[in-house]
Design a protein around this motif. Structure first.
Motif, PDB file in Angstrom:
ATOM      1  N   VAL A  15      15.852   6.248  -6.145  1.00  0.00           N
ATOM      2  CA  VAL A  15      14.739   5.830  -5.293  1.00  0.00           C
ATOM      3  C   VAL A  15      13.838   4.859  -6.038  1.00  0.00           C
ATOM      4  O   VAL A  15      13.452   3.815  -5.528  1.00  0.00           O
ATOM      5  CB  VAL A  15      13.927   7.064  -4.831  1.00  0.00           C
ATOM      6  N   ALA A  16      13.480   5.195  -7.274  1.00  0.00           N
ATOM      7  CA  ALA A  16      12.537   4.366  -8.012  1.00  0.00           C
ATOM      8  C   ALA A  16      13.103   2.993  -8.310  1.00  0.00           C
ATOM      9  O   ALA A  16      12.402   1.988  -8.281  1.00  0.00           O
ATOM     10  CB  ALA A  16      12.133   5.068  -9.305  1.00  0.00           C
ATOM     11  N   GLY A  17      14.408   2.915  -8.602  1.00  0.00           N
ATOM     12  CA  GLY A  17      14.957   1.644  -9.029  1.00  0.00           C
ATOM     13  C   GLY A  17      15.786   0.936  -8.005  1.00  0.00           C
ATOM     14  O   GLY A  17      16.538   0.037  -8.337  1.00  0.00           O
ATOM     15  N   MET A  18      15.676   1.353  -6.735  1.00  0.00           N
ATOM     16  CA  MET A  18      16.576   0.807  -5.729  1.00  0.00           C
ATOM     17  C   MET A  18      16.299  -0.668  -5.464  1.00  0.00           C
ATOM     18  O   MET A  18      15.227  -1.040  -5.029  1.00  0.00           O
ATOM     19  CB  MET A  18      16.436   1.585  -4.428  1.00  0.00           C
ATOM     20  N   THR A  19      17.275  -1.488  -5.734  1.00  0.00           N
ATOM     21  CA  THR A  19      17.190  -2.911  -5.401  1.00  0.00           C
ATOM     22  C   THR A  19      18.452  -3.362  -4.684  1.00  0.00           C
ATOM     23  O   THR A  19      18.486  -4.443  -4.129  1.00  0.00           O
ATOM     24  CB  THR A  19      17.009  -3.750  -6.679  1.00  0.00           C
ATOM     25  N   THR A  20      19.488  -2.526  -4.684  1.00  0.00           N
ATOM     26  CA  THR A  20      20.776  -2.913  -4.132  1.00  0.00           C
ATOM     27  C   THR A  20      20.760  -2.827  -2.619  1.00  0.00           C
ATOM     28  O   THR A  20      20.201  -1.907  -2.048  1.00  0.00           O
ATOM     29  CB  THR A  20      21.872  -1.992  -4.683  1.00  0.00           C
ATOM     30  N   SER A  21      21.393  -3.794  -1.986  1.00  0.00           N
ATOM     31  CA  SER A  21      21.589  -3.731  -0.545  1.00  0.00           C
ATOM     32  C   SER A  21      22.755  -2.816  -0.248  1.00  0.00           C
ATOM     33  O   SER A  21      23.784  -2.867  -0.914  1.00  0.00           O
ATOM     34  CB  SER A  21      21.868  -5.135   0.007  1.00  0.00           C
ATOM     35  N   HIS A  22      22.598  -1.964   0.763  1.00  0.00           N
ATOM     36  CA  HIS A  22      23.635  -1.031   1.143  1.00  0.00           C
ATOM     37  C   HIS A  22      24.121  -1.348   2.538  1.00  0.00           C
ATOM     38  O   HIS A  22      23.387  -1.882   3.367  1.00  0.00           O
ATOM     39  CB  HIS A  22      23.112   0.409   1.097  1.00  0.00           C
ATOM     40  N   THR A  23      25.332  -1.010   2.811  1.00  0.00           N
ATOM     41  CA  THR A  23      25.877  -1.207   4.145  1.00  0.00           C
ATOM     42  C   THR A  23      25.540   0.018   4.989  1.00  0.00           C
ATOM     43  O   THR A  23      25.921   1.141   4.650  1.00  0.00           O
ATOM     44  CB  THR A  23      27.391  -1.418   4.088  1.00  0.00           C
ATOM     45  N   ILE A  24      24.846  -0.230   6.067  1.00  0.00           N
ATOM     46  CA  ILE A  24      24.345   0.851   6.921  1.00  0.00           C
ATOM     47  C   ILE A  24      24.841   0.603   8.335  1.00  0.00           C
ATOM     48  O   ILE A  24      24.584  -0.454   8.917  1.00  0.00           O
ATOM     49  CB  ILE A  24      22.801   0.900   6.912  1.00  0.00           C
ATOM     50  N   ALA A  63      29.658  -4.382  15.729  1.00  0.00           N
ATOM     51  CA  ALA A  63      31.090  -4.100  15.750  1.00  0.00           C
ATOM     52  C   ALA A  63      31.495  -3.738  17.169  1.00  0.00           C
ATOM     53  O   ALA A  63      30.674  -3.290  17.975  1.00  0.00           O
ATOM     54  CB  ALA A  63      31.411  -2.955  14.795  1.00  0.00           C
ATOM     55  N   GLY A  64      32.771  -3.896  17.456  1.00  0.00           N
ATOM     56  CA  GLY A  64      33.259  -3.619  18.793  1.00  0.00           C
ATOM     57  C   GLY A  64      33.461  -2.155  19.083  1.00  0.00           C
ATOM     58  O   GLY A  64      33.436  -1.732  20.238  1.00  0.00           O
ATOM     59  N   THR A  65      33.680  -1.346  18.042  1.00  0.00           N
ATOM     60  CA  THR A  65      33.869   0.092  18.218  1.00  0.00           C
ATOM     61  C   THR A  65      33.062   0.829  17.156  1.00  0.00           C
ATOM     62  O   THR A  65      32.757   0.269  16.083  1.00  0.00           O
ATOM     63  CB  THR A  65      35.346   0.491  18.057  1.00  0.00           C
ATOM     64  N   ALA A  69      32.449  -0.001  13.064  1.00  0.00           N
ATOM     65  CA  ALA A  69      31.115  -0.117  12.477  1.00  0.00           C
ATOM     66  C   ALA A  69      30.975   0.704  11.203  1.00  0.00           C
ATOM     67  O   ALA A  69      30.322   0.289  10.244  1.00  0.00           O
ATOM     68  CB  ALA A  69      30.059   0.307  13.494  1.00  0.00           C
ATOM     69  N   VAL A  70      31.580   1.900  11.170  1.00  0.00           N
ATOM     70  CA  VAL A  70      31.359   2.790  10.029  1.00  0.00           C
ATOM     71  C   VAL A  70      32.353   2.577   8.900  1.00  0.00           C
ATOM     72  O   VAL A  70      32.188   3.155   7.818  1.00  0.00           O
ATOM     73  CB  VAL A  70      31.422   4.270  10.477  1.00  0.00           C
ATOM     74  N   ALA A  71      33.360   1.749   9.121  1.00  0.00           N
ATOM     75  CA  ALA A  71      34.464   1.662   8.160  1.00  0.00           C
ATOM     76  C   ALA A  71      34.007   1.344   6.747  1.00  0.00           C
ATOM     77  O   ALA A  71      34.524   1.905   5.778  1.00  0.00           O
ATOM     78  CB  ALA A  71      35.483   0.634   8.644  1.00  0.00           C
ATOM     79  N   GLY A  72      33.044   0.468   6.599  1.00  0.00           N
ATOM     80  CA  GLY A  72      32.596   0.110   5.253  1.00  0.00           C
ATOM     81  C   GLY A  72      31.217   0.606   4.917  1.00  0.00           C
ATOM     82  O   GLY A  72      30.619   0.179   3.917  1.00  0.00           O
ATOM     83  N   VAL A  93      34.414   8.671  15.066  1.00  0.00           N
ATOM     84  CA  VAL A  93      34.341   7.972  13.774  1.00  0.00           C
ATOM     85  C   VAL A  93      34.797   8.832  12.609  1.00  0.00           C
ATOM     86  O   VAL A  93      34.908   8.325  11.487  1.00  0.00           O
ATOM     87  CB  VAL A  93      32.901   7.486  13.495  1.00  0.00           C
ATOM     88  N   ARG A  94      35.072  10.111  12.843  1.00  0.00           N
ATOM     89  CA  ARG A  94      35.339  11.016  11.722  1.00  0.00           C
ATOM     90  C   ARG A  94      36.441  10.490  10.802  1.00  0.00           C
ATOM     91  O   ARG A  94      36.303  10.504   9.577  1.00  0.00           O
ATOM     92  CB  ARG A  94      35.720  12.403  12.250  1.00  0.00           C
ATOM     93  N   GLY A  95      37.528  10.003  11.374  1.00  0.00           N
ATOM     94  CA  GLY A  95      38.630   9.531  10.546  1.00  0.00           C
ATOM     95  C   GLY A  95      38.378   8.196   9.879  1.00  0.00           C
ATOM     96  O   GLY A  95      39.112   7.819   8.958  1.00  0.00           O
ATOM     97  N   ALA A  96      37.321   7.490  10.316  1.00  0.00           N
ATOM     98  CA  ALA A  96      37.041   6.164   9.764  1.00  0.00           C
ATOM     99  C   ALA A  96      35.968   6.181   8.690  1.00  0.00           C
ATOM    100  O   ALA A  96      35.738   5.151   8.032  1.00  0.00           O
ATOM    101  CB  ALA A  96      36.615   5.208  10.893  1.00  0.00           C
ATOM    102  N   LEU A  97      35.298   7.295   8.485  1.00  0.00           N
ATOM    103  CA  LEU A  97      34.235   7.355   7.484  1.00  0.00           C
ATOM    104  C   LEU A  97      34.808   7.165   6.086  1.00  0.00           C
ATOM    105  O   LEU A  97      35.804   7.789   5.719  1.00  0.00           O
ATOM    106  CB  LEU A  97      33.505   8.699   7.569  1.00  0.00           C
ATOM    107  N   ARG A  98      34.159   6.345   5.296  1.00  0.00           N
ATOM    108  CA  ARG A  98      34.620   6.128   3.932  1.00  0.00           C
ATOM    109  C   ARG A  98      34.222   7.301   3.045  1.00  0.00           C
ATOM    110  O   ARG A  98      33.251   8.011   3.331  1.00  0.00           O
ATOM    111  CB  ARG A  98      34.034   4.835   3.378  1.00  0.00           C
ATOM    112  N   PRO A  99      34.940   7.563   1.979  1.00  0.00           N
ATOM    113  CA  PRO A  99      34.551   8.633   1.059  1.00  0.00           C
ATOM    114  C   PRO A  99      33.141   8.394   0.527  1.00  0.00           C
ATOM    115  O   PRO A  99      32.775   7.282   0.149  1.00  0.00           O
ATOM    116  CB  PRO A  99      35.589   8.532  -0.066  1.00  0.00           C
TER     117      PRO A  99
END
Length: 559
Positions: A15-24, A63-65, A69-72, A93-99
């Motif tokens: 939290v304190a050092g967060m500067t990275t962009s994340h895929t949401i 995304a179209g589905t 959308a959640v793949a990455g 989306v359960r099967g498409a969620l990334r680890p």
């Protein structure tokens, strides 16, 4: 069912050092989901959205589905209308969620539904219902009731920090319950405002003047924010009220201690009939209730907020619009917990959780919240212009109250029967405060009942009750059930000797189509009674008038 595991190799920072962009991934781009996605994109996050209604994406890609959308995505944020919609999308989306992905559910759902999703997804699930309006989402000042695995919560906290203040809850069910309780207080405020406006209309007070005064009191935040939906009613300044149920009666009894008749205080020459709101008695909190006393003379009543004098504590608890900033001219819609320092880290008063509740929900089953009727003015515009359409709909509020009733097992007066069939489900919830008084005919059997007591003439009771009615209660310690003939035989055909000091007052009236319930207080010398009535609209005697009658009465004698 396999739980999703959090990856130890995620590129998330602290939290304190967060500067990275994340895929949401934001699933559900209704009014609120769109505002959330826009806010996150503006904070340099990589946002991909999905919506079933193909709304324009704005500043982020779509995304179209939902699976696409959640793949990455490292965090998947749900902004959907209800539990079934959430379950449907999660299944997709359960099967498409990334680890390592964490699912954050911001929807308003039942506690059991939240607990079920938490069990299904395990430590990868955070339940985080939102307290705040669309402008609060745009400004990053939401209050977020977040519950989940501590590691998962720590991982999504940097993302949630862009949206507002995280207020941890003990578990998913508790977070969902808190959200429903918050919305219940919002529904209660609408009912209180409706009562106030019915009284104002019945007394011939112009609607604009009534709103001006109500804006100064404990419902001020709601009135100021929803004034565009509350206009109408009585708007005349010359003393003769029109519209909205401003009504009087000609036969008001002015004797001391006489029946509190619904026309009291009106022009007895008008010949028009009153609305039910005048039956109810309730002074402004802190007011001196002695006859003729100044209603502002009570402890703390009407005190100048700038004087520094402390009002009576009770004034803070009666009908207060939760979370509103009470400073004169303050913006009551400034987000959840408006009026408190969102950066202070201190927990707000629970009442503050209801400010600007989840806005703009589309009441269609499975639709995204925020999809209803344009959902108000542009987020963060600050223009102060009245919303052209709903922010938070009647349908969404009724849905939440149904969830609360089912979850708590306790009666829920707020919201479920708030509007009946009179207000469209996609209307702004504040419209429910403008419903007209029930048709005056429903009061006539209650007036006949009062006349029976006042005169001792049993003919009035026969006008009031169905022939099949029973009157029931404890009499001399034993349960008694009189039929109408037996009940009428109790009355001698003349007033009681102390009739001039007796008082009867209808306290509540709730109409549900062709049935209604009412309660009445009777003060007969040293004896006080509470009468509870069931009324029905029935064609009695084949006359076709469809008039109301009392089907049954139960009573309690207070000793």
């Amino acid at each position: 069912m396999r739980h999703l595991r959090l990856s130890q190799g995620s590129r998330w920072t602290t939290v304190a050092g967060m500067t990275t962009s994340h895929t949401i991934a934001v699933l559900g781009l209704g009014r609120m989901g769109g505002a959330i996605a826009t806010r996150l994109a503006a904070r340099h996050q990589d946002v991909v959205g999905w919506t079933r209604s193909a709304r324009p994406a704005g500043t982020f890609r779509t995304a179209g589905t939902p699976a696409e959308a959640v793949a990455g995505a490292e965090v998947v944020l749900l902004a959907l209308f209800d539990g079934p919609a959430c379950a449907q999308v999660l299944d997709a989306v359960r099967g498409a969620l990334r680890p390592g992905a964490v699912v954050v559910n911001t929807g308003t759902v039942a506690p059991a539904e939240a607990a079920g999703m938490a069990r299904s997804l395990g430590p990868a699930y955070v339940h985080a219902p939102l307290i705040g309006s669309v402008p609060a989402a745009a400004a990053g000042s939401l209050q977020i009731l977040a519950a989940g695995d501590p590691a998962a919560l720590d991982r999504v906290r940097p993302v949630l920090a862009h949206l507002g203040t995280v207020r941890p809850a003990s578990d998913a069910a508790a977070a969902a319950a808190l959200k429903l309780v918050a919305n219940s207080s919002l529904a209660g405020s609408v009912l209180a405002l409706r009562d106030a406006l019915l009284h104002a209309d019945a007394l011939g007070v112009p609607r604009a003047r009534a709103l001006d005064v109500l804006e100064l009191g404990p419902l001020g935040g709601l009135v100021a924010r929803k004034r565009a939906f509350l206009r109408g009613g009585v708007e005349t300044d010359g003393g003769s009220a029109t519209g909205g149920g401003a009504r009087c009666v000609a036969d008001t009894d002015s004797r001391p201690g006489a029946v509190t008749d619904p026309g009291a205080g009106c022009d007895p020459g008008s010949g028009s009939v009153p609305g039910p709101a005048e039956f109810t008695v309730g002074t402004f909190p802190g007011a001196d209730s002695r006859p003729g006393a100044d209603p502002g003379a009570g402890p703390g009543a009407g005190c100048d907020p700038g004087t520094g004098s402390a009002p009576d504590p009770a004034e803070f608890t009666v009908g207060t619009f939760p979370g509103a900033d009470s400073r004169p001219g303050a913006d009551p819609g400034g987000g959840a917990g408006a009026g408190c320092d969102s950066g202070s880290g201190s927990a707000p008063d629970p009442a503050e959780f209801t400010v600007g509740t989840f806005p703009g929900a589309d009441s269609r089953p499975g639709a995204e919240p925020g999809g209803g009727v344009g959902a108000g003015s542009s987020p963060g515009s600050g223009s102060g212009s009245a919303p052209a359409s709903a922010e938070f709909t009647v349908g969404a509020l009724a849905k939440d109250m149904a969830l609360l009733a089912a979850a708590s097992g306790a009666p829920v007066r707020n919201g479920i029967g708030l509007v009946g069939e009179l207000v469209p489900q996609d209307a702004d919830f504040a419209v429910a405060a403008t419903l007209p008084a029930p048709d005056d005919a429903v009061l006539e059997p209650l007036r006949a009942y009062v006349r029976g007591h006042a005169t001792g003439d049993p003919a009035h009771f026969r006008d009031a009750f169905l022939p099949t009615a029973h009157i029931e209660g404890l009499h001399d310690g034993a349960f008694t059930s009189w039929d109408l003939d037996a009940y009428c035989a109790l009355f001698p055909g003349r007033p009681a000797p102390d009739e001039a000091t007796r008082v009867r007052r209808v306290d509540t009236l709730d109409v549900h189509g062709s049935v209604a319930t009412a309660t009445m207080m009777l003060a007969h010398g040293p004896d006080h009674f509470t009468d509870v009535f069931l009324l029905v609209r029935a064609n009695v005697g084949g006359d076709g008038d469809g008039g109301w009658r009392i089907a049954n009465k139960a009573y309690h004698r207070h000793r």
